[in-house]
Design a protein around this motif. Sequence first.
Motif, PDB file in Angstrom:
ATOM      1  N   TRP A   1       0.837  -1.203   0.000  1.00 25.13           N
ATOM      2  CA  TRP A   1       0.000   0.000   0.000  1.00 25.13           C
ATOM      3  C   TRP A   1       0.870   1.250   0.000  1.00 25.13           C
TER       4      TRP A   1
ATOM      5  N   LEU B   1      -4.176  -1.412   7.804  1.00 20.67           N
ATOM      6  CA  LEU B   1      -4.182  -2.634   6.988  1.00 20.67           C
ATOM      7  C   LEU B   1      -3.416  -3.747   7.682  1.00 20.67           C
TER       8      LEU B   1
ATOM      9  N   PRO C   1      -6.745  -6.598   7.566  1.00 18.74           N
ATOM     10  CA  PRO C   1      -6.720  -6.478   6.104  1.00 18.74           C
ATOM     11  C   PRO C   1      -8.100  -6.342   5.470  1.00 18.74           C
TER      12      PRO C   1
ATOM     13  N   THR D   1      -9.932  -4.054   6.002  1.00 21.90           N
ATOM     14  CA  THR D   1     -10.004  -2.635   5.679  1.00 21.90           C
ATOM     15  C   THR D   1      -9.680  -2.411   4.209  1.00 21.90           C
ATOM     16  N   LEU D   2      -8.736  -3.200   3.669  1.00 18.91           N
ATOM     17  CA  LEU D   2      -8.394  -3.086   2.256  1.00 18.91           C
ATOM     18  C   LEU D   2      -9.576  -3.496   1.374  1.00 18.91           C
TER      19      LEU D   2
END
Length: 427
Positions: free
Chosen positions: A50, A178, A182, A184-185
């Motif tokens: 990211w 993240l 993860p 959240t991604l």
Amino acid sequence: MSSARPRGVPARLRGQPAHHDDRRRTFPPLTPVAGGADGGLAATWWGNAWVSALEDTALDAARLARGRAYASRGLVDAITVTPGRVTAYVHGSRARPYRTEIRLRVLGDEEWEGLLDAAAARPDHIAALLDKEVPRVLAAVSGLLPQAGDLVPDCSCPDDGYPCKHAAALCYQAARLLDQDPFTLFLMRGRGEQEILADLGRRNTARTAVETGTEPPPLPTVPARAAVTATPASALPPPLPLPAQPGRPPVYPEGPDAPDPLSLEMLATEAAARAHAHLATGHDPVAALTPWQDAVRLAAAHPGSGLTASTRGLYRDLAAALDRTPGELARAVAAWRQGGPSGLAALEEAWDPPAGPFDRARPALTAADLPHFRPWRNRLSTATLQLRYGRDGLWYGYESDAGREDWWPRGTPDADPVGALAGLLGR
């Protein structure tokens, strides 16, 4: 006398009850990081991916360094994540913080279909997601992780740098989010955690039903009014024939003082299955199992276990009761669905098979133009494929990502080693 206003919480929202929105999450300000200004703030490979997506297109390394310093000092307020957008207020040299955001493209329906199909097809991918990890193979299927140029920063500050130090700070703090979760991604790409897990549960249940053919036929019923008003017969009718499969339990309601409905459903299902087996065979098929084998059997009988908020607790409790992890239980469930107790034994037991079928396997694999397999005890392995010879005389196929030695049961057991690999090789 005025009271201090909580940072990152709008005045109109203070005092209001919490409202769950699967496609909108707000995270409280992250704690400062000692020494974070001198290096990367992300700890996982996907968090660093990211950050790299923004750093690779940055025009000024000095602004990135100042952004890392801002992030490590905790100058980024609460972060709100919605599909395609990450927003926060970032404090700078002025008293009033700047509104900063990072935008990225959400995935289309076809991309989500490919991503969810790939996740549901492999139990190790589902286990990794439940353990808050992102498999590299899964991330590459649909472009889940951003590439250089995918992240578009914007800020209310007068700095026209790309990115400005406030946007860089938000990017570094988002990478820490993240690391922690993860999912959240996935939300940044368009879908929330509960939506994804529910979809995976449906796909996994449908896949298991198709593979095992467990859909029971409807049972004959009698209306309650007819049963109550019917004239009693002079003699009892003969017993009903044994149904082909045990019945399904009713749907239990939830209540504040009631037992967990999922646990009740499991107990009722187990009672019906064991009673059906007693009537059909005269013995209890579960009596000879160890506690671990019985826990694996229970989890394997419920394809959606571990994929929804309620069943994740059941999955976790089954594993914890036997001092195992949910990941170990997920792998054992995959082995049980592959071959029952014999499949679980092939997963957990390495032994020295006698000469004969095992020694003839390698020439058979070579004749089928398959890669060179390395022998070790009852196992034959390449970089990504493995065969395990069970004590039942069957070969069990396994698969792993190259270089990981993370073997997961795949395919159907077969007395022929080439046949056991047919499903893995698409033959």
